[in-house]
Design a protein around this motif. Structure first.
Motif, PDB file in Angstrom:
ATOM      1  N   ASP A 165       0.860  -1.182   0.000  1.00 30.37           N
ATOM      2  CA  ASP A 165       0.000   0.000   0.000  1.00 30.37           C
ATOM      3  C   ASP A 165       0.895   1.230   0.000  1.00 30.37           C
ATOM      4  O   ASP A 165       2.045   1.185   0.458  1.00 30.37           O
ATOM      5  CB  ASP A 165      -0.921   0.020   1.224  1.00 30.37           C
ATOM      6  N   GLU A 172       4.790   4.112   2.401  1.00 28.09           N
ATOM      7  CA  GLU A 172       4.349   2.850   1.822  1.00 28.09           C
ATOM      8  C   GLU A 172       4.827   1.663   2.635  1.00 28.09           C
ATOM      9  O   GLU A 172       5.768   1.773   3.427  1.00 28.09           O
ATOM     10  CB  GLU A 172       4.825   2.720   0.376  1.00 28.09           C
ATOM     11  N   SER A 272      -4.270  -0.263   6.888  1.00 29.24           N
ATOM     12  CA  SER A 272      -4.996  -0.944   5.811  1.00 29.24           C
ATOM     13  C   SER A 272      -4.633  -2.419   5.693  1.00 29.24           C
ATOM     14  O   SER A 272      -5.245  -3.155   4.913  1.00 29.24           O
ATOM     15  CB  SER A 272      -4.719  -0.252   4.477  1.00 29.24           C
ATOM     16  N   LYS A 276      -6.706  -5.597   3.798  1.00 32.44           N
ATOM     17  CA  LYS A 276      -6.160  -6.277   2.625  1.00 32.44           C
ATOM     18  C   LYS A 276      -6.077  -7.791   2.848  1.00 32.44           C
ATOM     19  O   LYS A 276      -6.312  -8.582   1.923  1.00 32.44           O
ATOM     20  CB  LYS A 276      -4.782  -5.705   2.278  1.00 32.44           C
TER      21      LYS A 276
END
Length: 333
Positions: A165, A172, A272, A276
């Motif tokens: 991500d 990231e 996140s 995921k």
């Protein structure tokens, strides 16, 4: 480094003249680089007999020579044709401060291998005593080489899972993990690259491991056949191999040597990750069931081992229940 106003000399002679202390500003170089404390070059200059810096920038070549006896010499030339920008620094360590000036090249080589794995278009050439070595490795090969011991290289693995991500600010993550199918391998191995610093422990591992544990525990409980799953978090970590690549803007470390990421780091980019995981294993139900079965097999194996070891009423003597066992009674603790 720019050649105007003498910043190459400043960066080698003045502590903390660096980009790190613009941290948080929009144009801060700290977003894409590690270090930048303003200490490294100053230390190299102080501990060397001779240091030379060659900089190509804006079609100019700047040559800076730092000699412990003769002082500093500068020369700037206009290049006849356009050349790629770059910097080369040559250092001759002083024997006054070092008992040996031979570097541990394995440390240097491993760092370059990491850079090669992270940036596939990067071309790295390492030259030692006129012997040239081209360093190139793909990410999967690098990860297996650092997460698997030599006797594990040929072992069967589960599927390799990878989740990535990137945020609007440029932060990231790239998380890769798998398990060894050999159920006798109990230890887990973690390794990470935080802004190209290699870490083996830290707050980011705790968060990611907890996310993995809570996700699979929840899936085990909500499965249609949940009655057959009764594994624990420790069973999920059994034989786990985890590699984490993070690019963080606000990275804080618990010590100057940067061996451990601290809890004060902003790791909101990792929020996140569980989502995921859920989306991936919802689409790949067969892989989820395979892993749930694996965790349950490990749990069953550990329970059976405990039952077999507790056959003796005197549990403190359970290792002495063989026919040829010996019992030593001694005084003290």
């Amino acid at each position: 480094l720019p050649l105007e106003k003498d910043p190459p000399v400043l960066s080698c002679m003045k502590l903390f003249s660096s980009g790190k202390f613009n941290k948080g500003k929009k144009d801060s170089a700290y977003k894409i680089a590690v270090g930048l404390h303003g200490i490294g070059l100053v230390s190299c200059y102080a501990l060397s007999d001779y240091m030379e810096m060659r900089i190509i920038r804006d079609n100019k070549l700047g040559i800076y020579k730092f000699d412990s006896v003769k002082g500093i010499k500068r020369k700037i030339e206009i290049l006849p044709k356009k050349s790629k920008s770059g910097t080369r620094i040559t250092i001759y360590p002083s024997t006054k401060y070092f008992s040996s000036i031979n570097l541990d090249m394995d440390i240097v080589r491993n760092r370059l291998l990491l850079a090669s794995a992270e940036y596939e278009n990067l071309d790295i050439i390492l030259t030692i005593n006129n012997n040239t070595e081209h360093i190139k490795i793909d990410r999967d090969t690098f990860i297996k080489s650092v997460l698997l011991d030599s006797d594990e290289q040929d072992m069967e693995l589960t599927d390799i899972f990878r989740f990535t991500d990137i945020s609007e600010s440029g932060e990231e993550y790239d998380i890769t993990f798998f398990w060894l199918n050999d159920l006798s391998i109990s230890r887990k191995i973690n390794l990470s690259s935080i802004n190209l610093c290699i870490l083996k422990e830290g707050a980011h591992f705790n968060k990611i491991q907890n996310d993995i544990i809570s996700f699979f525990l929840q899936k085990g409980k909500t499965d249609k056949q949940s009655s057959k799953y009764s594994f624990y978090g420790q069973n999920i970590l059994y034989g786990l191999r985890l590699f984490v690549d993070l690019k963080l803007i606000k990275a804080s470390y618990s010590e100057q040597s940067k061996k451990r990421l601290s809890n004060t780091s902003d790791m909101s980019i990792l929020e996140s990750f569980q989502d995921k995981l859920d989306k991936y294993f919802t689409k790949n139900r067969d892989k989820l069931e395979y892993l749930l079965e694996r965790f349950q097999n490990i749990s069953n194996k550990q329970i059976n081992r405990k039952i077999n070891r507790n056959t003796n009423v005197y549990t403190k003597l359970r290792d002495c229940n063989g026919s040829n066992g010996e019992l030593f009674i001694v005084e003290g603790d």
